[in-house]
Design a protein around this motif. Structure first.
Motif, PDB file in Angstrom:
ATOM      1  N   ALA A  93       0.851  -1.199   0.000  1.00  0.00           N
ATOM      2  CA  ALA A  93       0.000   0.000   0.000  1.00  0.00           C
ATOM      3  C   ALA A  93       0.881   1.240   0.000  1.00  0.00           C
ATOM      4  O   ALA A  93       2.090   1.161   0.213  1.00  0.00           O
ATOM      5  N   ARG A  94       0.252   2.387  -0.218  1.00  0.00           N
ATOM      6  CA  ARG A  94       0.982   3.657  -0.260  1.00  0.00           C
ATOM      7  C   ARG A  94       0.873   4.375   1.081  1.00  0.00           C
ATOM      8  O   ARG A  94      -0.196   4.417   1.708  1.00  0.00           O
ATOM      9  N   GLU A  95       1.994   4.969   1.510  1.00  0.00           N
ATOM     10  CA  GLU A  95       2.019   5.719   2.764  1.00  0.00           C
ATOM     11  C   GLU A  95       1.011   6.859   2.772  1.00  0.00           C
ATOM     12  O   GLU A  95       0.439   7.193   3.813  1.00  0.00           O
ATOM     13  N   GLU A  96       0.751   7.458   1.593  1.00  0.00           N
ATOM     14  CA  GLU A  96      -0.153   8.606   1.527  1.00  0.00           C
ATOM     15  C   GLU A  96      -1.622   8.225   1.693  1.00  0.00           C
ATOM     16  O   GLU A  96      -2.488   9.119   1.739  1.00  0.00           O
ATOM     17  N   ARG A 108       8.617  -0.730   5.560  1.00  0.00           N
ATOM     18  CA  ARG A 108       8.317   0.441   4.741  1.00  0.00           C
ATOM     19  C   ARG A 108       9.500   0.727   3.835  1.00  0.00           C
ATOM     20  O   ARG A 108      10.649   0.727   4.272  1.00  0.00           O
ATOM     21  N   PHE A 109       9.211   0.942   2.585  1.00  0.00           N
ATOM     22  CA  PHE A 109      10.218   1.403   1.641  1.00  0.00           C
ATOM     23  C   PHE A 109       9.536   2.507   0.836  1.00  0.00           C
ATOM     24  O   PHE A 109       8.864   2.266  -0.143  1.00  0.00           O
ATOM     25  N   LEU A 122       2.464  -5.130   3.860  1.00  0.00           N
ATOM     26  CA  LEU A 122       1.704  -5.748   4.939  1.00  0.00           C
ATOM     27  C   LEU A 122       1.470  -7.214   4.610  1.00  0.00           C
ATOM     28  O   LEU A 122       1.234  -7.568   3.452  1.00  0.00           O
ATOM     29  N   ARG A 123       1.510  -8.065   5.648  1.00  0.00           N
ATOM     30  CA  ARG A 123       1.338  -9.501   5.440  1.00  0.00           C
ATOM     31  C   ARG A 123       0.266 -10.055   6.367  1.00  0.00           C
ATOM     32  O   ARG A 123       0.127  -9.627   7.509  1.00  0.00           O
ATOM     33  N   ARG A 124      -0.454 -11.032   5.846  1.00  0.00           N
ATOM     34  CA  ARG A 124      -1.438 -11.764   6.640  1.00  0.00           C
ATOM     35  C   ARG A 124      -1.030 -13.230   6.667  1.00  0.00           C
ATOM     36  O   ARG A 124      -1.093 -13.926   5.656  1.00  0.00           O
ATOM     37  N   PRO A 125      -0.587 -13.738   7.832  1.00  0.00           N
ATOM     38  CA  PRO A 125      -0.140 -15.133   7.900  1.00  0.00           C
ATOM     39  C   PRO A 125      -1.304 -16.095   7.695  1.00  0.00           C
ATOM     40  O   PRO A 125      -2.447 -15.801   8.047  1.00  0.00           O
ATOM     41  N   LEU A 126      -0.999 -17.257   7.131  1.00  0.00           N
ATOM     42  CA  LEU A 126      -2.033 -18.239   6.804  1.00  0.00           C
ATOM     43  C   LEU A 126      -1.918 -19.541   7.595  1.00  0.00           C
ATOM     44  O   LEU A 126      -2.807 -20.381   7.512  1.00  0.00           O
ATOM     45  N   ASN A 127      -0.834 -19.716   8.356  1.00  0.00           N
ATOM     46  CA  ASN A 127      -0.618 -20.992   9.046  1.00  0.00           C
ATOM     47  C   ASN A 127      -0.523 -20.802  10.556  1.00  0.00           C
ATOM     48  O   ASN A 127       0.152 -19.879  11.028  1.00  0.00           O
ATOM     49  N   THR A 128      -1.188 -21.659  11.297  1.00  0.00           N
ATOM     50  CA  THR A 128      -1.059 -21.708  12.749  1.00  0.00           C
ATOM     51  C   THR A 128      -0.816 -23.157  13.148  1.00  0.00           C
ATOM     52  O   THR A 128      -1.517 -24.062  12.690  1.00  0.00           O
ATOM     53  N   GLY A 145       6.988  -3.845  15.330  1.00  0.00           N
ATOM     54  CA  GLY A 145       7.918  -2.997  14.600  1.00  0.00           C
ATOM     55  C   GLY A 145       9.372  -3.340  14.806  1.00  0.00           C
ATOM     56  O   GLY A 145      10.247  -2.721  14.189  1.00  0.00           O
ATOM     57  N   LEU A 146       9.668  -4.318  15.641  1.00  0.00           N
ATOM     58  CA  LEU A 146      11.061  -4.653  15.916  1.00  0.00           C
ATOM     59  C   LEU A 146      11.752  -5.359  14.757  1.00  0.00           C
ATOM     60  O   LEU A 146      12.954  -5.264  14.596  1.00  0.00           O
ATOM     61  N   ALA A 147      11.000  -6.128  13.980  1.00  0.00           N
ATOM     62  CA  ALA A 147      11.615  -6.916  12.911  1.00  0.00           C
ATOM     63  C   ALA A 147      10.607  -7.168  11.807  1.00  0.00           C
ATOM     64  O   ALA A 147       9.401  -7.183  12.042  1.00  0.00           O
TER      65      ALA A 147
END
Length: 473
Positions: A118-121, A139-140, A146-152, A266-268
């Motif tokens: 997505a865009r920061e703006e 962020r670049f 953004l990621r949505r995990p699929l496995n638990t 936000g750490l990694a």
């Protein structure tokens, strides 16, 4: 486009649908605020869109006869990227985007996560993705990934020693820079789990709750990385870690953050999310055990964990759906024990397995388009009991009264991308005179399932619960 709309219908497409996809993408992206630089989607041609779709196809959503949503599926390593995601402005607010995402999850079996850029703006767009279970990983500028995990993965920890063993088994593959985020109620076993990691890493010092010091560093007694053990409960934000006088950098350490959900992300770029929940009420804990029985849910987030060698003690959920709903547990217990369940896990739903001549009544969910058991949410505000909710649901959905309801047990489920943990009460009844047609309203269709044949669009979780109530599992 006015009047009552039908539900969105999503289908898989290939390069032959390039013009159809391109039309929606252009309309959706052109309606967004001007960006600098402009969105790459606006430079697409029919030829370039066909080339994108030729890799892995895409999805289009229709309302009636009109195509109103589209996306391109782009697998990269273990992640499925959703490209050129767009919904026509006039169709927004009608569930089109959510339906596209659900279909993307179903189309991404075998992948570790869904990823969007997505865009920061566009903060509203970022918030939308976050509400859909996507977590920011990097962020670049001007982009946000953004990621949505699929496995638990599910582990049983009947006592403290088993909890430590799970942590110790995981420690064997941890490397500097790894981040583990632990959540669970007070006393759930987060520190016990961390003790197992510390033993596996071979670090110095007793690992105790860091509540009063916020963070402790445990140096390695061998050649491995140190362990940084953090309690984020009293942190205003993970940036406050920068103000702590640690003897090591987080990039050189394995970092375990208790109470870290919503704080430590936000750490990694990658992290392993670990949630610990109590087992059900009738689990009999060993009198000498340090913990009641627990379930450990491990969710990999980000590319670091794509190749996670999951400890062999994990077990599959009892049943699962591709939209990330998991049946974690089912326990038979007396109905009186419903008042003694873990208060951190709400009892939300009552379901009824209605039997007639060996077959089970299934009702059609008009939104998910699945065959499910009769059931409704328990109305806590009205003081409704689970049994009363089951009767109300059966009456509303079938137009008839259930025969005597027998309580079967309690299911524990994890729901969707929010990973909410909830209980459901399961009842069973044998019908002498079964309902023939639904009364209308919420339920448009009913059918009778024999517990063995292939019923298209049957919910695997409801199917498993039906077999349990019949004593077949």
């Amino acid at each position: 486009m006015s009047g009552r709309r039908p539900a969105p219908v999503v289908r898989r497409v290939g390069p032959e649908a390039a013009a159809e996809v391109l039309a929606v993408v252009r309309e959706a992206f052109a309606a967004r605020p001007p960006l600098d630089p402009p969105a790459e989607a606006l430079t697409e041609t029919e030829e370039s869109m066909a080339a994108l779709l030729a890799k892995h196809g895409g999805l289009v959503a229709r309302l009636g006869d009109e195509t109103v949503g589209a996306l391109v599926l782009d697998p990269v390593g273990g992640s499925m990227y959703l490209r050129r995601f767009g919904v026509a402005p006039q169709a927004q607010g009608h569930g089109v985007a959510a339906r596209l995402i659900d279909a993307a999850v179903n189309a991404s079996g075998g992948f570790d996560d869904l990823t969007v850029v997505a865009r920061e703006e566009l903060p509203r767009t970022i918030r939308f993705w976050q509400r859909q279970g996507f977590r920011e990983v990097r962020r670049f500028s001007p982009n946000v990934e953004l990621r949505r995990p699929l496995n638990t993965f599910v582990f049983d920890a009947p006592d403290a020693e088993a909890m430590r063993e799970i942590g110790e088994a995981l420690a064997g593959q941890l490397v500097p820079g790894d981040l583990l985020v632990l959540s669970g109620e007070l006393g759930a076993g987060k520190t016990t789990f961390t003790q197992g990691i510390g033993a596996g890493l071979g670090v110095r010092g007793d690992i105790t709750s860091p509540t009063f010091v916020i963070a402790r560093v445990h140096p390695s007694l061998a050649d491995g990385p140190p362990l940084v053990h953090v309690d984020a409960y009293r942190l205003g934000g993970i940036d406050e870690l920068d103000d702590l006088d640690l003897d090591t950098s987080l990039e050189e350490s394995v970092t375990v953050v208790e109470w870290g959900e919503g704080v430590a992300e936000g750490l990694a770029e990658s992290r392993l999310e670990i949630r610990i929940i109590r087992a059900l009420a009738d689990d009999e804990p060993d009198a000498d055990a340090e913990l009641d029985p627990r379930r450990v849910l491990m969710t990999p987030v980000g590319p670091r964990w794509y190749e996670l060698d999951v400890p062999s003690s994990h077990r599959p959920p009892l049943a699962e759906k591709l939209n990330e709903n998991l049946l974690l547990d089912f326990r038979r217990c007396p109905e009186e024990e419903l008042g003694h369940l873990d208060p951190e896990i709400p009892l939300v739903l009552s379901l009824t397995v209605a039997e007639h001549e060996g077959r089970t009544l299934m009702v059609r969910n008009h939104w998910s388009r699945e065959w499910e058991l009769s059931g409704k949410e328990v109305d806590d505000e009205e003081g409704e009991t689970p049994r009363a909710a089951a009767v109300r649901a059966f009456r509303t959905e079938t137009g008839s009264e259930p025969a005597d309801l027998d309580f079967v047990g309690v299911a524990t489920v994890q729901l969707g991308h929010e990973r909410r943990i909830e209980h459901a009460a399961i009842y069973h009844t044998v019908l002498v005179h079964p309902p023939e047609t639904p009364p209308g309203g919420e339920v448009k269709q009913m059918t009778w399932w024999d517990l063995e044949s292939d019923l298209p669009a049957l919910s695997p979780i409801d199917a498993h619960l039906a077999r349990l109530a019949h004593g077949l599992t």
